[in-house]
Design a protein around this motif. Structure first.
Motif, PDB file in Angstrom:
ATOM      1  N   TYR A   1     -16.797  -4.696  -2.841  1.00  0.00           N
ATOM      2  CA  TYR A   1     -17.235  -3.968  -4.026  1.00  0.00           C
ATOM      3  C   TYR A   1     -16.747  -2.535  -3.925  1.00  0.00           C
ATOM      4  O   TYR A   1     -16.258  -2.082  -2.884  1.00  0.00           O
ATOM      5  CB  TYR A   1     -18.755  -4.012  -4.167  1.00  0.00           C
TER       6      TYR A   1
ATOM      7  N   LYS B   1     -14.823   7.745  -5.108  1.00  0.00           N
ATOM      8  CA  LYS B   1     -14.908   6.281  -5.080  1.00  0.00           C
ATOM      9  C   LYS B   1     -14.782   5.810  -3.636  1.00  0.00           C
ATOM     10  O   LYS B   1     -14.033   6.397  -2.850  1.00  0.00           O
ATOM     11  CB  LYS B   1     -13.825   5.636  -5.941  1.00  0.00           C
TER      12      LYS B   1
ATOM     13  N   VAL C   1     -17.930   1.515  -5.028  1.00  0.00           N
ATOM     14  CA  VAL C   1     -19.010   2.406  -5.449  1.00  0.00           C
ATOM     15  C   VAL C   1     -18.404   3.677  -6.023  1.00  0.00           C
ATOM     16  O   VAL C   1     -17.435   4.220  -5.483  1.00  0.00           O
ATOM     17  CB  VAL C   1     -19.939   2.736  -4.260  1.00  0.00           C
TER      18      VAL C   1
ATOM     19  N   LYS D   1     -25.737  -2.437 -12.709  1.00  0.00           N
ATOM     20  CA  LYS D   1     -24.534  -2.010 -12.008  1.00  0.00           C
ATOM     21  C   LYS D   1     -24.195  -0.552 -12.288  1.00  0.00           C
ATOM     22  O   LYS D   1     -23.275  -0.013 -11.681  1.00  0.00           O
ATOM     23  CB  LYS D   1     -23.359  -2.903 -12.408  1.00  0.00           C
ATOM     24  N   SER D   2     -24.936   0.083 -13.176  1.00  0.00           N
ATOM     25  CA  SER D   2     -24.734   1.488 -13.469  1.00  0.00           C
ATOM     26  C   SER D   2     -26.076   2.082 -13.884  1.00  0.00           C
ATOM     27  O   SER D   2     -26.694   1.600 -14.829  1.00  0.00           O
ATOM     28  CB  SER D   2     -23.689   1.678 -14.570  1.00  0.00           C
TER      29      SER D   2
ATOM     30  N   VAL E   1     -26.501  -0.503  -0.050  1.00  0.00           N
ATOM     31  CA  VAL E   1     -25.963  -1.720  -0.676  1.00  0.00           C
ATOM     32  C   VAL E   1     -25.702  -2.739   0.413  1.00  0.00           C
ATOM     33  O   VAL E   1     -25.023  -2.445   1.405  1.00  0.00           O
ATOM     34  CB  VAL E   1     -24.669  -1.423  -1.459  1.00  0.00           C
TER      35      VAL E   1
ATOM     36  N   LEU F   1     -29.880  -3.739  -3.525  1.00  0.00           N
ATOM     37  CA  LEU F   1     -29.880  -2.284  -3.487  1.00  0.00           C
ATOM     38  C   LEU F   1     -31.175  -1.776  -2.859  1.00  0.00           C
ATOM     39  O   LEU F   1     -32.247  -2.331  -3.101  1.00  0.00           O
ATOM     40  CB  LEU F   1     -29.729  -1.701  -4.898  1.00  0.00           C
TER      41      LEU F   1
ATOM     42  N   TYR G   1     -25.931  -9.108  -4.610  1.00  0.00           N
ATOM     43  CA  TYR G   1     -26.042  -7.936  -3.760  1.00  0.00           C
ATOM     44  C   TYR G   1     -27.469  -7.403  -3.877  1.00  0.00           C
ATOM     45  O   TYR G   1     -28.221  -7.751  -4.795  1.00  0.00           O
ATOM     46  CB  TYR G   1     -25.026  -6.853  -4.144  1.00  0.00           C
TER      47      TYR G   1
ATOM     48  N   HIS H   1     -19.000  -4.768  -8.803  1.00  0.00           N
ATOM     49  CA  HIS H   1     -19.186  -5.957  -7.981  1.00  0.00           C
ATOM     50  C   HIS H   1     -18.814  -7.184  -8.797  1.00  0.00           C
ATOM     51  O   HIS H   1     -19.130  -7.256 -10.004  1.00  0.00           O
ATOM     52  CB  HIS H   1     -20.638  -6.056  -7.514  1.00  0.00           C
TER      53      HIS H   1
ATOM     54  N   THR I   1     -22.465   3.957  -9.989  1.00  0.00           N
ATOM     55  CA  THR I   1     -21.899   2.719 -10.514  1.00  0.00           C
ATOM     56  C   THR I   1     -21.379   1.881  -9.354  1.00  0.00           C
ATOM     57  O   THR I   1     -20.695   2.400  -8.457  1.00  0.00           O
ATOM     58  CB  THR I   1     -20.754   3.003 -11.497  1.00  0.00           C
ATOM     59  N   ILE I   2     -21.723   0.605  -9.385  1.00  0.00           N
ATOM     60  CA  ILE I   2     -21.209  -0.339  -8.393  1.00  0.00           C
ATOM     61  C   ILE I   2     -20.400  -1.410  -9.120  1.00  0.00           C
ATOM     62  O   ILE I   2     -20.890  -2.061 -10.052  1.00  0.00           O
ATOM     63  CB  ILE I   2     -22.351  -0.971  -7.567  1.00  0.00           C
TER      64      ILE I   2
END
Length: 401
Positions: free
Chosen positions: A129, A35, A131, A109-110, A123, A79, A77, A72, A69-70
């Protein structure tokens, strides 16, 4: 002098670009379970790149998944995806100076990435956030896709001839296509002019965009508007059932073949999408096709060899088991005969002309015994005499011994 100025400017610009890249493009290599928390400066120009190094392809990783997975607080945001940090930086630089919106892009987000290729995701965000990379060695959903694909391929022939499957497919298709049907009837209200077709074309893109939004928020919609969703499904399903009942199930053999081939194609697509290891997925499809098209005698050869090599033990029936089996099978056969004689497949009048005792046949059809009293008495006498002869034979053999 002029060349010296150009050289200084070139060195300055190179150093400036390298500084900008080091500031705006920070690369982090993450592995299983790692993470990384990011707290941007707030300028909106920071680009954090997170890379996953793909592993070598192997059979044991056939159903492996890598999930990015982010976490947020909002959807504010952007990507950028590429095979290397340089590709991500190129995408970032290209989109920073050009306005290229994509209304069909839904921010997830995933999502899963290819575990066998190097993948980098950039990102850009103002808010903080987190990650997270997660590696699943045996993905349940991929195994489910594989099982569904194999089952669908093997049962395609039976499903193409199944009436219940025809009705379920028709109702499901009607529920899903109801939006398109509504658009078709609304288009009849407008005059047939070129600009109207353009408006309708734009309407189709809007429907696709709304469909993407609905798919992403399906859980929220079902939870908050479950009553409206239920009534919509019931009404469209009822209308679809009426149309299916009016036209009836498929009867044409060629149509059934098309349905079977379509189901088999969907099954192979499901198998192919069950793994990121495309070579292994294709090998599974080839093995399935070969085994499905093998002659029946080749399929039964291993089983026959096993029976010859290890023959099963034969268990003989006792007199009581033999009698019970005879009574059970006779009653079953008589019920099947009554069912057939009562069905439209049997011509009762033509059958009655071939019988000597029609009254006895009618009594049998009403559920009475198929034997008369004299026949029952004769059968019981025969069984009694046969039993006495066997007992006498056994007694004589015992005396001789």
């Amino acid at each position: 002098m002029f060349k010296a100025i150009i050289g200084v400017l070139f060195v300055f610009s190179t150093e400036f670009i390298s500084v900008q890249s080091s500031i705006y493009n920070k690369v982090h290599y993450l592995d299983h379970g790692d993470k990384y928390s990011v707290n941007p400066s707030g300028s909106g120009l920071d680009l954090e790149t997170f890379c996953y190094k793909g592993r070598k392809k192997s059979i044991i990783y056939t159903w492996q998944s890598v999930i990015f997975t982010i976490h947020h607080p909002s959807d504010d945001y952007t990507l950028y995806e590429g095979c290397s940090p340089e590709d991500v930086q190129m995408e970032f630089s290209k989109n920073k100076y050009y306005w290229s919106p994509n209304i069909f892009m839904v921010k997830q987000k995933s999502f899963k990435i290819d575990p066998f290729n190097d993948t980098c995701i950039g990102v850009r965000s103002i808010a903080p956030y987190v990650v997270h990379y997660n590696v699943i060695n045996l993905d349940f959903w991929k195994l489910l896709f594989l099982g569904v694909g194999i089952g669908l391929f093997l049962s395609a022939d039976a499903l193409s001839k199944n009436t219940v499957f025809h009705y379920i497919s028709g109702i499901t298709f009607g529920i899903c296509a109801s939006t398109l049907i509504i658009i078709y009837f609304i288009s009849k209200l407008f005059p047939r002019k070129p600009f109207v077709y353009g408006a309708l074309g734009l309407g189709w893109t809007l429907v696709i965009y709304l469909g993407n939004i609905i798919w992403e928020n399906i859980q929220t919609i079902v939870t908050e508007y479950k009553l409206y969703v239920l009534w919509y499904i019931l009404l469209t399903g009822l209308v679809s059932f009426v149309f299916c009942y009016r036209w009836g199930p498929v009867k044409n053999q060629r149509t059934m073949n098309l349905i079977k081939w379509s189901l088999q194609f969907l099954g192979m697509c499901s198998i192919f999408n069950s793994s990121s290891y495309q070579e292994a997925a294709m090998a599974q499809i080839v093995i399935l096709l070969i085994s499905y098209n093998l002659p029946q005698r080749w399929k039964m050869a291993p089983k026959n060899y096993w029976i010859r090599r290890f023959p099963p033990k034969v268990k003989f029936l006792s007199n009581e088991e033999y009698y019970q089996q005879g009574v059970r099978e006779t009653a079953k056969a008589l019920d099947e005969l009554r069912t057939y004689c009562s069905s439209p497949d049997c011509n009762q009048w033509k059958t009655a002309l071939k019988l000597k005792d029609v009254k006895r046949f009618a009594s049998f059809m009403e559920g009475n015994s198929h034997l008369s009293d004299d026949e029952l008495l004769e059968y019981e006498t025969f069984i009694h005499d046969l039993t006495d002869d066997e007992d006498n034979t056994l007694t004589d053999e015992d005396d001789e011994d």
